[in-house]
Design an enzyme around this catalytic site. Sequence first.
Site, PDB file in Angstrom:
ATOM      1  CG  ASP A  26       5.960  15.660  16.807  1.00 24.46           C
ATOM      2  OD1 ASP A  26       4.741  15.633  17.074  1.00 24.46           O
ATOM      3  OD2 ASP A  26       6.504  14.843  16.035  1.00 24.46           O
ATOM      4  CG  ASN A  30      -1.432  19.351  13.150  1.00 24.54           C
ATOM      5  OD1 ASN A  30      -0.700  20.245  13.596  1.00 24.54           O
ATOM      6  ND2 ASN A  30      -0.971  18.128  12.925  1.00 24.54           N
TER       7      ASN A  30
HETATM    8  C1  IPE Z   1       4.188  18.950  13.299  1.00 22.94           C
HETATM    9  O1  IPE Z   1       3.919  17.786  14.001  1.00 22.94           O
HETATM   10  C2  IPE Z   1       3.173  20.008  13.626  1.00 22.94           C
HETATM   11  C3  IPE Z   1       3.255  20.587  14.961  1.00 22.94           C
HETATM   12  C4  IPE Z   1       4.142  20.302  15.878  1.00 22.94           C
HETATM   13  C5  IPE Z   1       2.267  21.584  15.253  1.00 22.94           C
HETATM   14  P1  IPE Z   1       3.037  16.596  13.369  1.00 22.94           P
HETATM   15  O2  IPE Z   1       2.916  15.575  14.431  1.00 22.94           O
HETATM   16  O3  IPE Z   1       1.783  17.147  12.821  1.00 22.94           O
HETATM   17  O4  IPE Z   1       3.952  16.088  12.155  1.00 22.94           O
HETATM   18  P2  IPE Z   1       3.976  14.674  11.436  1.00 22.94           P
HETATM   19  O5  IPE Z   1       2.570  14.302  11.120  1.00 22.94           O
HETATM   20  O6  IPE Z   1       4.601  13.727  12.404  1.00 22.94           O
HETATM   21  O7  IPE Z   1       4.839  14.881  10.238  1.00 22.94           O
HETATM   22  C1  IPE Z   2       2.554  17.905  18.615  1.00 19.36           C
HETATM   23  O1  IPE Z   2       2.349  16.701  19.258  1.00 19.36           O
HETATM   24  C2  IPE Z   2       1.390  18.839  18.787  1.00 19.36           C
HETATM   25  C3  IPE Z   2       0.587  19.047  17.564  1.00 19.36           C
HETATM   26  C4  IPE Z   2       0.854  18.557  16.389  1.00 19.36           C
HETATM   27  C5  IPE Z   2      -0.595  19.867  17.695  1.00 19.36           C
HETATM   28  P1  IPE Z   2       1.572  15.505  18.552  1.00 19.36           P
HETATM   29  O2  IPE Z   2       0.142  15.605  18.918  1.00 19.36           O
HETATM   30  O3  IPE Z   2       1.868  15.449  17.108  1.00 19.36           O
HETATM   31  O4  IPE Z   2       2.230  14.268  19.300  1.00 19.36           O
HETATM   32  P2  IPE Z   2       2.596  12.868  18.659  1.00 19.36           P
HETATM   33  O5  IPE Z   2       3.543  13.139  17.508  1.00 19.36           O
HETATM   34  O6  IPE Z   2       1.317  12.247  18.195  1.00 19.36           O
HETATM   35  O7  IPE Z   2       3.250  12.132  19.775  1.00 19.36           O
HETATM   36 MG    MG Z   3       3.340  14.516  16.038  1.00 14.12          MG
END
Ligand code: IPE
Ligand code: IPE
Ligand code: MG
Length: 219
Positions: free
Chosen positions: A11, A59
């Site tokens: 993340d 997502n």
């Molecule tokens: C979890 O991250 C999913 C992945 C890393 C693929 P998210 O960014 O989707 O999680 P939340 O929304 O912060 O809980």
């Molecule tokens: C994790 O990074 C990747 C996916 C969830 C696909 P994020 O895209 O959630 O990054 P932040 O949390 O918005 O910084």
């Molecule tokens: Mg995230």
Amino acid sequence: MIPTHLAIIMDGNGRWATEKGLHRWEGHHKGAQVAENVVRWSSNRKIKYLTLFSFSTENWKRPKEEINAIFSILAEYMKNRTDELIENNVSVKFIGDLEALDENTRKVCLEAERKTSHANGMTLNIALNYGGRAEIMKAAKEWNGIGKFEDHLYTVGQPDPDLLIRTGGEMRISNFMLWQLAYTELYFTKVLWPDFSEEDFDKALSDFSHRKRKFGGIN
Ligand code: IPE
Ligand code: IPE
Ligand code: MG
């Protein structure tokens, strides 16, 4: 002690990009390179199973352009790096509902699974359109009340994760491996995924090696 099964919630890609005045997809692009590094570091350290959370069932709430970018980066990676995975004796397994993916991404994923299926080194689970609740629902529908419930999860035949790393500073599970994480050691770091270095990786492994696992028993 090295974890037999390491799971990672990768993340922080979006924040990393935004902080730098870049597009979010550029964060995903950099993040994919880090994922590639982590596969190598894990395989070098003789970790047997590595599970990477790449795209969750939630997502889909994101803008279409970002979703497309994530899948095209993944498809590109799988196409270009399958030979390297084979060289490193890594077998790939996708966990999640691939049916909902576009034709090209699904084809590339299945092809990577097929081509690496003979490798007997590390197993790399890529969690794609994966949700812990959806997985449990799927298993519950298949399970007939006899036999092992675990045999109907995507991770059939694999040990539960010993260590979960989540980068990006959030301290939550976000619907990841709800069944399998029951006794997993949790490690949270504020480091954003695109900045996650080999030193950060070793710090997490070293922290894990000092944990006293009890599984409900006493030492
Ligand atoms: C979890 O991250 C999913 C992945 C890393 C693929 P998210 O960014 O989707 O999680 P939340 O929304 O912060 O809980
Ligand atoms: C994790 O990074 C990747 C996916 C969830 C696909 P994020 O895209 O959630 O990054 P932040 O949390 O918005 O910084
Ligand atoms: Mg995230």
